[in-house]
Design an enzyme around this catalytic site. Sequence first.
Site, short mmCIF file in Angstrom:
data_model
loop_
_atom_site.label_atom_id
_atom_site.label_comp_id
_atom_site.label_asym_id
_atom_site.label_seq_id
_atom_site.Cartn_x
_atom_site.Cartn_y
_atom_site.Cartn_z
CE LYS A 1 -27.68 -63.00 -7.77
NZ LYS A 1 -28.11 -63.68 -8.99
CG HIS B 1 -24.29 -61.29 -17.69
ND1 HIS B 1 -23.79 -62.18 -18.61
CD2 HIS B 1 -24.54 -62.01 -16.57
CE1 HIS B 1 -23.75 -63.38 -18.06
NE2 HIS B 1 -24.18 -63.31 -16.84
#
Length: 522
Positions: A368, A276
Site C-alpha cells: 500500500k 491474489h
Amino acid sequence: MQNEANEANQSNQASRANPAASATCAGKHPAPPCTLVIFGAGGDLTKRLLMPSLYNLSADKLLDDDMEIIGVNHGERETSEWRDELTQSLRKFAADKAATFHTTQLNEDAWNWVVGRLEYFPGEFEEDETFARLKARLQKAKSGNVVFYLAVGAHFFEPIIKHLGAAGLLEEKDGNFRRIVIEKPFGSDLASAQELNRCLLEFAGESQVYRIDHFLGKDTVQSILAVRFANAMFEPVWRREYIDNVQITAAETIGVEGRGRFYEQTGAFRDMLPNHLFQLLGMVAMEPPNSFDAESVRDRKAEVFDAIRPLTANDVVLGQYEAGPAGPGYKEEPGVAKDSRTETYAAARVYVENWRWAGVPFYLRTGKRLTERRTEISVQLKAVPFLLFRDTPVDALTPNVFTLRIDPSHGTSFDFNVKVPGPVMQIGKVRSRFNYADFFAERANVGYETLLYDCMLGDATLFQRADSIETAWAAVDGVLHPDSPLAVHGYAAGSAGPAQADQLLAQDGRTWRSLTDTQKKD
Ligand code: BG6
C-alpha cells in the site's frame, strides 16, 4: 477488419472452451432462473461490486426473467429504501471517472430490471428465526435454484453456513441447485482455512461451493491463459531453459482506506499473497490443461501450489509505510495501533519445484502507499548465450521481458533489443506494447460479472477448490507462524517499498522491475 477478425477468433476460442461462453458473446443464453440471496445487503461489496455486476448482466440480457434478488441484513427497512439507496450508489459510481464502474450513459431499462427484482429481508445472521423465515420465503420463490452469496465479514461465514445447513436450505432437490458463494478472506492461515472448509463440506458438497478470488474475474487475468495457450510463440520458451525469473507485482497507491481495524488483523501478506498473487502465479506456471473444463484447469493449478517450496523467513521481506511524499504513516491511520507491527508491504521469493520451473525464482511483491498503482506479471528471459556484437557485451544487452499488464493499464509489453539507427552496429532497447483499448471496446465491468454468471451456470473454473486453498496456505504457513517475529521494515509513503526488498533480489544478482518506468505511456 482487424477487430472483427480478433472477435471472431475470440469467440471460436470461447466456444471450444465452454459452449455456454460462446452463447454469452452472442447474448443468447441467460443464466438459468434462480434466487440470489445476498447476506450483507447493506455492505460495501453489495453496493460497489454486486449491483454494478447485476446491472451489466442485465444490460447483456444474461439474467433470467424469473430471477429474484433477496438482500438479507440486520435492521428493519423497507424494500423501497434499499432500492433507492442502491440506485443512488450506482449512479454515484457511474459518474465517478476514477471508479471501475464509470459509464457516461446508464442503461435505465437494465437497471430498472434489477431494481424491480430487489427485495429487502431483515434478519440477524446468527438467529434461527431468520433462516426459518428465509426458508418459508424461498418456498414461494419463482425458481427452486438458489445462490447464497456471503458478502459479509469473515466472522459471519461459519454461523451463516451452519444455519443454512441446519435449516435444510443447502439440500438440492428435484434437480434444483443450491450454491454458496464465499468471499475472501478464506481463513487466515492453514488451520483456519481447513476449519472453514470442514464447516462448508459438512453441509454442502464441494460442487456447491464457489470460493471467489476477485482477481480471477478480471479479463486481463483470464487472458493469461489465452496468451499462453492460444499463441504458438510463448509456450516453447515458457520454461526454465529460457526464463530467468518471473516478477509478480500488485502495487497500490492507496492506503488502508478506513479499513484500519480489519487490516491490523490481516496485513499485506495475508491480504494479497496466498490468494491474489498465488492465483496469478498459478495462471503463469500451470501446465496446459487438457480442456478448459473446471476440473482440468483447477487440477493443473492445484499442482502448481502443491509444488511450491514452503516459504521460510529468508524468502520474505515485510514493510510498513511511514510518513513520506504520499502522506502520513500507517500508524496514523484510524483504527491502527500506535505501535502496530502490521505489514503494509510484503515481498517473497517463491520456487515452484517441478520439471518446468526448477531453479526459476518467482518474486512476488505487494504494498500500500507505493509510488504507482500497478498490477503486472513480468517474465524475464535469460540472456543470449553468445557475444555476437563485439562492442556490446552480452551482459550489457537488456534481457527480453514480456509483461502482462493487469491493472490499471490493460495489455502486454515486450522489451527487446534492436539496432540503433546509424553507421555503427549499436544495440538499443525498445518496447513494443499491446493495449486492450486499441482493439476492443472498453466496458465498465467490475470483474464480478463473469463470476456471478458462471456461478449461476454452474461453471466453477474461475473459483477456488478446497484443496488449492489449503495447499496455498500450507506453502506460507511457516512464515505466518515463525519461531521469532519477522522484522517489519519502514518505507516512505509514496516510495517503491523498503530497501530490504531490493536486497532480497540483490542476493540472487537480480533487481526488481522499476515501478516508475514508462508504463504510464502505455
Ligand atoms: C482486496 C484486498 O482483496 O484486493 C485489498 O483486500 C486490495 O486490500 C484489493 O486493495 C486489490 O484489488 P484490485 O482489484 O483493486 O487490484
